[in-house]
Design a protein around this motif. Structure first.
Motif, PDB file in Angstrom:
ATOM      1  N   ASP A  20      70.472 -65.264  76.058  1.00  0.00           N
ATOM      2  CA  ASP A  20      70.613 -66.283  75.015  1.00  0.00           C
ATOM      3  C   ASP A  20      71.855 -67.161  75.180  1.00  0.00           C
ATOM      4  O   ASP A  20      72.262 -67.829  74.230  1.00  0.00           O
ATOM      5  CB  ASP A  20      70.625 -65.621  73.627  1.00  0.00           C
ATOM      6  N   GLN A  41      73.664 -69.407  71.925  1.00  0.00           N
ATOM      7  CA  GLN A  41      72.542 -69.583  70.998  1.00  0.00           C
ATOM      8  C   GLN A  41      72.644 -68.606  69.834  1.00  0.00           C
ATOM      9  O   GLN A  41      71.665 -68.422  69.101  1.00  0.00           O
ATOM     10  CB  GLN A  41      71.222 -69.336  71.741  1.00  0.00           C
ATOM     11  N   LEU A  44      71.413 -69.666  66.482  1.00  0.00           N
ATOM     12  CA  LEU A  44      69.966 -69.882  66.465  1.00  0.00           C
ATOM     13  C   LEU A  44      69.198 -68.578  66.240  1.00  0.00           C
ATOM     14  O   LEU A  44      68.205 -68.538  65.513  1.00  0.00           O
ATOM     15  CB  LEU A  44      69.574 -70.499  67.817  1.00  0.00           C
ATOM     16  N   ARG A  58      63.227 -72.171  75.253  1.00  0.00           N
ATOM     17  CA  ARG A  58      63.128 -73.586  74.860  1.00  0.00           C
ATOM     18  C   ARG A  58      64.528 -74.201  74.751  1.00  0.00           C
ATOM     19  O   ARG A  58      64.745 -75.334  75.156  1.00  0.00           O
ATOM     20  CB  ARG A  58      62.415 -73.721  73.516  1.00  0.00           C
ATOM     21  N   ARG A  59      65.469 -73.437  74.224  1.00  0.00           N
ATOM     22  CA  ARG A  59      66.832 -73.958  74.091  1.00  0.00           C
ATOM     23  C   ARG A  59      67.482 -74.134  75.476  1.00  0.00           C
ATOM     24  O   ARG A  59      68.196 -75.091  75.711  1.00  0.00           O
ATOM     25  CB  ARG A  59      67.652 -73.015  73.188  1.00  0.00           C
ATOM     26  N   HIS A  60      67.223 -73.178  76.395  1.00  0.00           N
ATOM     27  CA  HIS A  60      67.754 -73.341  77.764  1.00  0.00           C
ATOM     28  C   HIS A  60      67.286 -74.671  78.354  1.00  0.00           C
ATOM     29  O   HIS A  60      68.053 -75.387  78.992  1.00  0.00           O
ATOM     30  CB  HIS A  60      67.267 -72.212  78.685  1.00  0.00           C
ATOM     31  N   THR A  62      66.494 -77.498  76.944  1.00  0.00           N
ATOM     32  CA  THR A  62      67.158 -78.712  76.438  1.00  0.00           C
ATOM     33  C   THR A  62      68.658 -78.721  76.766  1.00  0.00           C
ATOM     34  O   THR A  62      69.252 -79.775  76.884  1.00  0.00           O
ATOM     35  CB  THR A  62      66.984 -78.852  74.914  1.00  0.00           C
ATOM     36  N   GLN A  63      69.258 -77.537  76.908  1.00  0.00           N
ATOM     37  CA  GLN A  63      70.714 -77.466  77.116  1.00  0.00           C
ATOM     38  C   GLN A  63      71.163 -77.657  78.563  1.00  0.00           C
ATOM     39  O   GLN A  63      72.269 -78.121  78.829  1.00  0.00           O
ATOM     40  CB  GLN A  63      71.254 -76.106  76.632  1.00  0.00           C
TER      41      GLN A  63
END
Ligand code: KG4
Ligand code: ZN
Length: 339
Positions: A20, A41, A44, A58-60, A62-63
């Motif tokens: 994360d 994260q 989150l 999903r966060r990976h 965009t980041q």
């Protein structure tokens, strides 16, 4: 592993997306950490009380790109100057690992530069030795997913002496934190509350302290805290934290020092997220000094997940002339292996 793709790469760009944290680092062959960006994260996932794999991946996605840009800019390095690309290939969450590995491979293919697949556990293992030669030593790795004691004979050669048979040390901290109603992750919260509390107030088990092997067990300790809950009031929580933490440290310190003595090693290292813990750092510092052992603690910035440690392992590999094939797949259950 394939050998000898390029002559002496100077700069590695490394990605870490095993769980994360989305992390990017740029490491030079001299062991300079030119940039180390970590996007946590924690906020989150805190609402779910633990990491949700799909939310993490999903966060990976965009980041990663903005983090790579930031790392290059902070390091004052142009993308074209990067000589090799590395990523964590396991162990970890499959969908999270895929993001970093795919990105690193894509950069390697598009620039026709080498790719290096790095084991996350080897990253933690070598993080206390960032920028220096790895000496023969006993290494304790204590993270959210692992607790292991490793004998390092020569660089790239590891012997697993023991590991947890149930919960990892960090997992025990997090589960006990949850039982006590503390925010996720429990480890740093317990560390904070324990700092001014009484570690001898409550009696908790030191599981496998006396066993002849180098394995660990923390699930009984967690259960002991659960049984304690109906008997305490909210004001007792800091003392429960301190007493629990002390029980964990007693076992970690005792087994690590016994492994050093049995193998004749004079150097001990501790790494992984739990090695941020102030009591752990104080206890190991004290006990190693008493036994005449040299102690390497991972820099606090390199204890929890980061890409700098991945970049450093990659650089060690490059120096040994070892590179990865682009067909190398992710492995969520990857074990620590000697190169
Ligand atoms: O190495 P890491 O970032 O991720 C894994 O590879 O698992 O370790 C995360 C773990 C979590 O369980 C977290 O609670 C624990 O490290 N941790 C701590 C502290 N800071 C992080 N545990 C105890 N005391 C701390 N100060
Ligand atoms: Zn980790």
């Amino acid at each position: 592993m394939v050998t000898g793709c390029v002559e002496k790469p100077r700069l590695v760009l490394a990605l870490e997306t095993s769980c994360d944290e989305t992390a990017v680092a740029i490491v030079s062959e001299k062991g300079e950490l030119l940039a180390s960006e970590v996007s946590s994260q924690i906020d989150l996932h805190a609402q779910y009380g633990g990491v949700v794999p799909e939310v993490a991946s999903r966060r990976h996605l965009t980041q990663l790109k903005p983090l790579i840009r930031t790392a290059l800019s902070k390091a004052s390095v142009a993308f074209e100057q990067i000589d090799a690309f590395a990523a964590t290939t396991g162990p970890g969450l499959a969908t999270s690992l895929m993001v970093g590995v795919s990105a690193a491979k894509a950069m390697a293919v598009s620039t026709q530069k080498p790719y290096l697949a790095v084991n996350h556990m080897e990253g933690h293992l070598l993080s206390p030795f960032f920028g220096v030669d790895v000496p023969p030593s006993i290494a304790l790795v204590v993270s959210g997913g692992h607790t292991m004691l490793v004998e390092i004979e020569v660089p790239n050669s590891y012997r697993l002496l023991g590991q947890t048979v149930d919960d990892a040390a960090g997992e025990a901290f997090d589960k006990v934190g949850k039982l006590l109603g503390l925010p996720y992750p429990g480890g740093p919260q317990i560390d904070r509350l324990a700092a001014t509390a009484n570690p001898s107030r409550f009696e908790f088990p030191r599981s496998m302290l006396k066993s002849e092997d180098y394995n660990f067990s923390f699930s009984g300790l967690k259960t002991a805290v659960r049984y304690m809950l109906p008997k305490i009031v909210p004001e007792d929580v800091p003392d429960v934290c301190a007493s629990f933490q002390e029980a964990v440290m007693d076992v970690l310190v005792s087994k690590t020092l016994r492994a050093a003595s049995a193998t004749g090693k004079k150097i001990v290292s501790v790494s992984g997220g739990v090695s941020c813990n102030r009591r752990l750092r104080a206890r190991f510092t004290q006990e190693c000094a008493r036994q005449g052992l040299e102690l390497f603690l991972a820099d606090p910035k390199l204890c929890t997940d980061n890409a700098a440690m991945i970049g450093w392992v990659a650089m060690e590999r490059i120096k040994a002339g070892l590179f990865s094939d682009l067909s190398a797949d992710i492995d969520p259950n990857l074990r620590l292996q000697s190169a």
